[in-house]
Scaffold this motif. Structure first.
Motif, PDB file in Angstrom:
ATOM      1  N   VAL A   5     -35.942  79.935  95.483  1.00 16.17           N
ATOM      2  CA  VAL A   5     -36.159  78.803  94.581  1.00 16.17           C
ATOM      3  C   VAL A   5     -36.053  77.526  95.414  1.00 16.17           C
ATOM      4  O   VAL A   5     -35.066  77.313  96.088  1.00 16.17           O
ATOM      5  CB  VAL A   5     -35.112  78.762  93.443  1.00 16.17           C
ATOM      6  CG1 VAL A   5     -35.285  77.519  92.597  1.00 16.17           C
ATOM      7  CG2 VAL A   5     -35.215  79.999  92.582  1.00 16.17           C
ATOM      8  N   ASP A   9     -39.050  73.175  91.638  1.00 16.31           N
ATOM      9  CA  ASP A   9     -38.538  74.272  90.804  1.00 16.31           C
ATOM     10  C   ASP A   9     -37.021  74.166  90.667  1.00 16.31           C
ATOM     11  O   ASP A   9     -36.476  74.312  89.578  1.00 16.31           O
ATOM     12  CB  ASP A   9     -38.937  75.605  91.431  1.00 16.31           C
ATOM     13  CG  ASP A   9     -38.663  76.800  90.545  1.00 16.31           C
ATOM     14  OD1 ASP A   9     -38.456  76.617  89.333  1.00 16.31           O
ATOM     15  OD2 ASP A   9     -38.679  77.931  91.067  1.00 16.31           O
ATOM     16  N   ARG A  13     -35.026  73.384  87.139  1.00 19.48           N
ATOM     17  CA  ARG A  13     -34.037  74.339  86.621  1.00 19.48           C
ATOM     18  C   ARG A  13     -32.700  73.659  86.343  1.00 19.48           C
ATOM     19  O   ARG A  13     -32.080  73.886  85.302  1.00 19.48           O
ATOM     20  CB  ARG A  13     -33.832  75.482  87.615  1.00 19.48           C
ATOM     21  CG  ARG A  13     -34.984  76.441  87.678  1.00 19.48           C
ATOM     22  CD  ARG A  13     -34.802  77.393  88.855  1.00 19.48           C
ATOM     23  NE  ARG A  13     -35.912  78.299  88.969  1.00 19.48           N
ATOM     24  CZ  ARG A  13     -35.929  79.521  88.448  1.00 19.48           C
ATOM     25  NH1 ARG A  13     -34.883  79.975  87.809  1.00 19.48           N
ATOM     26  NH2 ARG A  13     -36.983  80.286  88.588  1.00 19.48           N
ATOM     27  N   THR A  58     -40.787  80.021  95.644  1.00 19.04           N
ATOM     28  CA  THR A  58     -41.284  78.655  95.594  1.00 19.04           C
ATOM     29  C   THR A  58     -40.770  77.841  96.779  1.00 19.04           C
ATOM     30  O   THR A  58     -40.976  76.633  96.826  1.00 19.04           O
ATOM     31  CB  THR A  58     -40.898  77.969  94.275  1.00 19.04           C
ATOM     32  OG1 THR A  58     -39.490  77.975  94.142  1.00 19.04           O
ATOM     33  CG2 THR A  58     -41.536  78.654  93.087  1.00 19.04           C
TER      34      THR A  58
END
Length: 63
Positions: A5, A9, A13, A58
């Protein structure tokens, strides 16, 4: 646990997780808002188990 991650992203989150938790604490939404702990944790730890299962990342790749 490999990082999967990254970037926008991660920020998204953390933001969504915090908003859900704050809304729950304010009484705006019900106890389901505590689910915000999941995106918050995955953003803070830079690891998403679902991404791992699906082979998604990502993070920027090192060349």
């Amino acid at each position: 646990m490999k990082t999967n991650v990254g970037g926008i992203d991660k920020i998204a989150r953390i933001a969504v997780g915090l908003v859900l938790i704050v809304l729950t604490l304010m009484g705006t939404i019900g106890v389901w808002g505590w689910i915000g702990g999941v995106p918050l944790a995955t953003g803070l730890f830079n690891f998403c188990p679902v991404y791992s299962l699906m082979g998604i990342s990502t993070c920027k790749t090192k060349r």
